[in-house]
Design an enzyme around this catalytic site. Sequence first.
Site, PDB file in Angstrom:
ATOM      1  N   ARG A   6      23.916  -2.949  -7.344  1.00  0.00           N
ATOM      2  CA  ARG A   6      22.809  -2.001  -7.481  1.00  0.00           C
ATOM      3  C   ARG A   6      22.213  -2.116  -8.882  1.00  0.00           C
ATOM      4  NH1 ARG A   6      21.489   3.516  -7.889  1.00  0.00           N
ATOM      5  NH2 ARG A   6      23.212   3.957  -9.278  1.00  0.00           N
ATOM      6  N   SER A  31       2.824   8.976  -8.720  1.00  0.00           N
ATOM      7  CA  SER A  31       4.261   9.056  -9.036  1.00  0.00           C
ATOM      8  C   SER A  31       5.005   9.808  -7.943  1.00  0.00           C
ATOM      9  CB  SER A  31       4.461   9.771 -10.375  1.00  0.00           C
ATOM     10  OG  SER A  31       3.877   9.022 -11.421  1.00  0.00           O
ATOM     11  N   CYS A  60       0.826  -1.208   0.000  1.00  0.00           N
ATOM     12  CA  CYS A  60       0.000   0.000   0.000  1.00  0.00           C
ATOM     13  C   CYS A  60       0.859   1.256   0.000  1.00  0.00           C
ATOM     14  CB  CYS A  60      -0.896   0.016   1.231  1.00  0.00           C
ATOM     15  SG  CYS A  60      -2.065  -1.327   1.286  1.00  0.00           S
ATOM     16  N   ARG A  70      10.756  -4.480 -10.021  1.00  0.00           N
ATOM     17  CA  ARG A  70      10.568  -4.081 -11.429  1.00  0.00           C
ATOM     18  C   ARG A  70      11.109  -5.119 -12.422  1.00  0.00           C
ATOM     19  NH1 ARG A  70      11.462   2.346 -10.096  1.00  0.00           N
ATOM     20  NH2 ARG A  70       9.292   2.722  -9.522  1.00  0.00           N
ATOM     21  N   GLU A 111       3.780   0.058 -10.784  1.00  0.00           N
ATOM     22  CA  GLU A 111       5.180  -0.007 -10.299  1.00  0.00           C
ATOM     23  C   GLU A 111       6.066   1.041 -10.977  1.00  0.00           C
ATOM     24  OE1 GLU A 111       7.039  -3.471  -8.962  1.00  0.00           O
ATOM     25  OE2 GLU A 111       5.170  -4.574  -8.765  1.00  0.00           O
ATOM     26  N   PHE A 139      -3.852  -9.104 -37.089  1.00  0.00           N
ATOM     27  CA  PHE A 139      -5.156  -9.781 -37.167  1.00  0.00           C
ATOM     28  C   PHE A 139      -6.185  -8.945 -37.948  1.00  0.00           C
ATOM     29  CE2 PHE A 139      -5.771 -13.613 -34.420  1.00  0.00           C
ATOM     30  CZ  PHE A 139      -4.463 -13.766 -33.981  1.00  0.00           C
TER      31      PHE A 139
HETATM   32  N1  COS Z   1      17.334   3.105  -3.722  1.00  0.00           N
HETATM   33  C1  COS Z   1      17.620   3.678  -2.503  1.00  0.00           C
HETATM   34  N2  COS Z   1      17.386   4.974  -2.228  1.00  0.00           N
HETATM   35  C2  COS Z   1      16.841   5.724  -3.203  1.00  0.00           C
HETATM   36  C3  COS Z   1      16.511   5.205  -4.476  1.00  0.00           C
HETATM   37  C4  COS Z   1      16.792   3.841  -4.712  1.00  0.00           C
HETATM   38  N3  COS Z   1      16.512   3.285  -5.872  1.00  0.00           N
HETATM   39  N4  COS Z   1      15.977   6.189  -5.228  1.00  0.00           N
HETATM   40  C5  COS Z   1      15.963   7.290  -4.455  1.00  0.00           C
HETATM   41  N5  COS Z   1      16.495   7.008  -3.235  1.00  0.00           N
HETATM   42  C6  COS Z   1      16.698   7.939  -2.121  1.00  0.00           C
HETATM   43  C7  COS Z   1      17.556   9.116  -2.547  1.00  0.00           C
HETATM   44  O1  COS Z   1      18.933   8.836  -2.396  1.00  0.00           O
HETATM   45  C8  COS Z   1      17.092  10.192  -1.594  1.00  0.00           C
HETATM   46  O2  COS Z   1      17.731   9.968  -0.358  1.00  0.00           O
HETATM   47  P1  COS Z   1      18.064  11.148   0.720  1.00  0.00           P
HETATM   48  O3  COS Z   1      16.861  11.261   1.567  1.00  0.00           O
HETATM   49  O4  COS Z   1      19.216  10.610   1.479  1.00  0.00           O
HETATM   50  O5  COS Z   1      18.346  12.380  -0.051  1.00  0.00           O
HETATM   51  C9  COS Z   1      15.621   9.883  -1.427  1.00  0.00           C
HETATM   52  O6  COS Z   1      15.449   8.501  -1.745  1.00  0.00           O
HETATM   53  C10 COS Z   1      14.713  10.724  -2.302  1.00  0.00           C
HETATM   54  O7  COS Z   1      15.051  10.500  -3.647  1.00  0.00           O
HETATM   55  P2  COS Z   1      14.588  11.457  -4.808  1.00  0.00           P
HETATM   56  O8  COS Z   1      15.019  12.846  -4.486  1.00  0.00           O
HETATM   57  O9  COS Z   1      15.031  10.868  -6.091  1.00  0.00           O
HETATM   58  O10 COS Z   1      12.993  11.402  -4.656  1.00  0.00           O
HETATM   59  P3  COS Z   1      11.822  11.986  -5.548  1.00  0.00           P
HETATM   60  O11 COS Z   1      10.756  12.487  -4.634  1.00  0.00           O
HETATM   61  O12 COS Z   1      12.365  12.926  -6.573  1.00  0.00           O
HETATM   62  O13 COS Z   1      11.180  10.691  -6.231  1.00  0.00           O
HETATM   63  C11 COS Z   1      10.898   8.993  -7.888  1.00  0.00           C
HETATM   64  C12 COS Z   1      11.862   9.845  -7.031  1.00  0.00           C
HETATM   65  C13 COS Z   1      10.018   9.831  -8.783  1.00  0.00           C
HETATM   66  C14 COS Z   1      11.795   8.126  -8.727  1.00  0.00           C
HETATM   67  C15 COS Z   1      10.031   8.119  -6.941  1.00  0.00           C
HETATM   68  O14 COS Z   1       9.112   8.897  -6.217  1.00  0.00           O
HETATM   69  C16 COS Z   1       9.275   7.037  -7.677  1.00  0.00           C
HETATM   70  O15 COS Z   1       9.832   5.963  -7.975  1.00  0.00           O
HETATM   71  N6  COS Z   1       7.978   7.274  -7.977  1.00  0.00           N
HETATM   72  C17 COS Z   1       7.160   6.241  -8.587  1.00  0.00           C
HETATM   73  C18 COS Z   1       6.513   5.446  -7.524  1.00  0.00           C
HETATM   74  C19 COS Z   1       5.918   4.197  -8.049  1.00  0.00           C
HETATM   75  O16 COS Z   1       6.565   3.395  -8.697  1.00  0.00           O
HETATM   76  N7  COS Z   1       4.642   3.993  -7.711  1.00  0.00           N
HETATM   77  C20 COS Z   1       3.969   2.806  -8.058  1.00  0.00           C
HETATM   78  C21 COS Z   1       3.390   2.256  -6.814  1.00  0.00           C
HETATM   79  S1  COS Z   1       3.763   0.622  -6.533  1.00  0.00           S
HETATM   80  S2  COS Z   1       2.459  -0.315  -7.639  1.00  0.00           S
END
Ligand code: COS
Length: 390
Positions: free
Chosen positions: A310, A132, A124, A242, A362, A337
């Site tokens: 990573r 996003s 959740c 993913r 995701e 088709f």
């Molecule tokens: N692994 C570990 N840490 C990560 C990371 C990763 N892959 N990606 C980001 N972080 C960390 C960053 O290092 C940063 O850390 P600090 O607090 O130390 O600065 C923190 O997380 C915030 O990262 P960032 O600034 O990149 O965050 P944003 O708010 O800009 O968001 C995205 C980044 C847009 C990539 C993220 O919100 C995302 O993936 N959104 C999509 C969500 C999604 O997939 N939803 C579907 C729901 S599941 S069905």
Amino acid sequence: MVDFTLTDEQKDLREMAHSFAEKEMRPVAWEYDKDGTWPQEIIEKAWELGLMNSHIPAEYGGPGLDYLTGALIEEELGWGCSGIGTTLACNGLATAPIILGGSEELKKKYLGMLTEEPKLASFCLTEPDAGSDVSSMRTTAVKKGDKYVINGSKCFITNGGYADFFTVYAKTDKDAGHRGISAFVVEKEWGVVVDKKEDKLGQRASNTATITFNDVEVPAENLLGEENKGFKLAMMTLDRTRPGVAAMAVGIARAAFEFARDYSRERVQFGVPIAMHQAIQFMIADMATKIEAARLLTWQSAALLDNGLRNTLASSHAKRFAADTAMEVTTDAVQVFGGYGFIKEYPVEKLMRDAKIMQLYEGTSQIQRLVIAREVLMPRQADERAVTKV
Ligand code: COS
């Protein structure tokens, strides 16, 4: 030499998953799609065979498979029916944060719950106003004594109507943005309300629900990892899941490709099977290339994880490319088709509808591009995200 030669065990598991998809999923897939039938019997059979919970380590009763083997299974399940496949794979998403951040007691209790019986769990994260943009979530968890009290609503929750427990993300510090989010394991019977089952375009045999928490009390020990470190836990989870979503997209694309290839050999126009026309041959060739490329990206993103490396960039490459491939290939399959492709009596329109969600859940294809752009434009900052512990 770098190669992707599969082990005998991997080949056997892939074969078993394929046979399951062919015998148990395919015969009902199009029927279940019509009414959005919940595939309870298939869940029980898949669980019995060990096709669910593949990443749960052996000490908690799971098969403890590596990510590449998990991807092989998910491709076959996606080939069989990605709606049912998503239902079967969802425990992987819900349990990744527990495996990554849970205490030994939480792992034993909740991972064990899924391996002892064919039960389900949900992840959740998403909210009506926080898709996003994860850190704009509004659900709160307020600490009161030895409990947290959770209030808020989560949407688009896969298996939400059938889950026995949920991994829930909530704000523990409302003013701290992404640094104020924590993750918890919440049991259904603690007062979780399932509000609404969505009526969807595709993957109709999967359950997608809205979940509400009204003053739900959660023991403090059900916090996953440290307080306010939930955002990273969510990101690390998505890095790990993913590749599986990408594999499922490859499965959908492969199914559509096979239907289109076979049909093109049978359908005669201008006196020859349409497969003899270069216009169709080029479409079939492009489908085949995209599927191969998507699978290789998927395997790479899984293999990096299996080698303890990573995979943020690789998993976004894989998810983005495989999801877009599934959409393109299924759309082209409908094209091959012709008018029949648009009719429900033929198999490919379902695949086209199913493929669409791969570009959405995701992390949308745009979010994957955002991650890719950040990783390639700012590799040093990306390296600093190489967190292995929460
Ligand atoms: N692994 C570990 N840490 C990560 C990371 C990763 N892959 N990606 C980001 N972080 C960390 C960053 O290092 C940063 O850390 P600090 O607090 O130390 O600065 C923190 O997380 C915030 O990262 P960032 O600034 O990149 O965050 P944003 O708010 O800009 O968001 C995205 C980044 C847009 C990539 C993220 O919100 C995302 O993936 N959104 C999509 C969500 C999604 O997939 N939803 C579907 C729901 S599941 S069905």
